[in-house]
Scaffold this motif. Structure first.
Motif, short mmCIF file in Angstrom:
data_model
loop_
_atom_site.label_atom_id
_atom_site.label_comp_id
_atom_site.label_asym_id
_atom_site.label_seq_id
_atom_site.Cartn_x
_atom_site.Cartn_y
_atom_site.Cartn_z
N ILE A 72 0.88 -1.17 0.00
CA ILE A 72 0.00 0.00 0.00
C ILE A 72 0.91 1.21 0.00
CG2 ILE A 72 -1.73 1.33 1.25
CD1 ILE A 72 -2.79 -1.25 2.41
N ASN A 73 0.78 2.03 -1.03
CA ASN A 73 1.63 3.22 -1.18
C ASN A 73 3.11 2.85 -1.05
OD1 ASN A 73 -0.70 4.80 -1.50
ND2 ASN A 73 -0.88 5.06 0.70
N GLU A 74 3.50 1.77 -1.71
CA GLU A 74 4.88 1.28 -1.79
C GLU A 74 5.44 0.78 -0.47
OE1 GLU A 74 7.33 4.06 -3.87
OE2 GLU A 74 5.95 4.19 -5.55
N ARG A 75 4.58 0.43 0.49
CA ARG A 75 5.00 -0.18 1.75
C ARG A 75 4.33 -1.54 1.87
NH1 ARG A 75 4.55 4.68 6.12
NH2 ARG A 75 6.47 5.73 5.50
N GLY A 86 -7.90 6.78 -2.01
CA GLY A 86 -6.71 7.42 -2.54
C GLY A 86 -5.46 6.57 -2.41
N ASP A 87 -5.51 5.49 -1.61
CA ASP A 87 -4.36 4.60 -1.48
C ASP A 87 -4.11 3.86 -2.78
OD1 ASP A 87 -3.88 5.27 1.15
OD2 ASP A 87 -4.78 3.45 1.99
N GLU A 88 -2.84 3.52 -3.01
CA GLU A 88 -2.46 2.75 -4.20
C GLU A 88 -2.00 1.37 -3.76
OE1 GLU A 88 0.99 3.38 -7.38
OE2 GLU A 88 -0.42 5.06 -7.30
N LEU A 137 -0.80 -6.39 -10.30
CA LEU A 137 -1.89 -5.46 -10.52
C LEU A 137 -1.74 -4.28 -9.58
CD1 LEU A 137 -4.67 -5.10 -12.01
CD2 LEU A 137 -5.70 -6.14 -9.99
N THR A 138 -1.82 -3.07 -10.12
CA THR A 138 -1.78 -1.85 -9.32
C THR A 138 -3.11 -1.13 -9.48
OG1 THR A 138 0.60 -1.67 -9.66
CG2 THR A 138 -0.54 0.30 -8.89
N VAL A 139 -3.76 -0.84 -8.34
CA VAL A 139 -5.06 -0.16 -8.36
C VAL A 139 -5.04 1.01 -7.39
CG1 VAL A 139 -6.32 -2.26 -8.99
CG2 VAL A 139 -6.10 -1.65 -6.60
N ARG A 140 -5.92 1.99 -7.66
CA ARG A 140 -6.13 3.11 -6.74
C ARG A 140 -7.50 2.92 -6.09
NH1 ARG A 140 -5.99 7.31 -10.06
NH2 ARG A 140 -8.23 7.22 -10.37
N VAL A 141 -7.56 3.05 -4.78
CA VAL A 141 -8.82 2.90 -4.05
C VAL A 141 -9.63 4.18 -4.24
CG1 VAL A 141 -9.87 2.55 -1.79
CG2 VAL A 141 -7.71 1.40 -2.37
N ASP A 142 -10.83 4.04 -4.83
CA ASP A 142 -11.69 5.19 -5.07
C ASP A 142 -12.81 5.32 -4.05
OD1 ASP A 142 -10.24 5.89 -7.36
OD2 ASP A 142 -11.49 4.64 -8.64
N LYS A 143 -13.27 4.19 -3.52
CA LYS A 143 -14.43 4.22 -2.63
C LYS A 143 -14.34 3.04 -1.67
CE LYS A 143 -19.41 4.80 -3.24
NZ LYS A 143 -20.49 4.74 -4.23
N ILE A 144 -14.72 3.27 -0.42
CA ILE A 144 -14.75 2.21 0.59
C ILE A 144 -16.21 1.91 0.89
CG2 ILE A 144 -14.17 1.60 2.96
CD1 ILE A 144 -11.67 1.88 1.35
N GLN A 145 -16.58 0.63 0.76
CA GLN A 145 -17.94 0.19 1.07
C GLN A 145 -17.86 -1.11 1.85
OE1 GLN A 145 -19.64 -0.21 -2.86
NE2 GLN A 145 -20.48 1.85 -2.81
#
Length: 89
Positions: A30-33, A44-46, A56-64
């Motif tokens: 998560i964010n290179e850690r 916003g986390d990657e 696979l690299t994804v950006r978190v847009d929404k938490i549900q």
């Protein structure tokens, strides 16, 4: 939200126990850690997930807390998908 729960709810990994195992092996960042299964995921986390045959690299847009299959694509955006070569495995 915990990393293992996010991966299950977003359907990036089918089962929470599998998500925990993958995180414990150090194959998720998560964010290179390097992240543990209990690491908090925020919008916003990657995330970078190393599967057996791709990264696979994804950006978190929404938490549900729960989603329907049709709503999953709103939770993340795929930034990169890199297939692994046989030499990389």
């Amino acid at each position: 939200m915990r990393l293992d729960k996010f991966l299950k709810v977003s359907r990036l990994i089918k089962r929470r126990t599998v998500a925990k195992e993958v995180a414990d092996q150090g194959r998720i960042t998560i964010n290179e850690r390097v992240a543990k299964c209990s690491t908090d995921v925020k919008e916003g986390d990657e995330l970078t997930i190393r599967y057996g045959n791709k990264t696979l690299t994804v950006r978190v847009d929404k938490i549900q807390d729960s989603t329907k299959k049709s709503d999953v694509k709103e939770m993340y955006t795929i930034l990169k998908e890199i297939p692994l070569q046989k030499e990389d495995m």
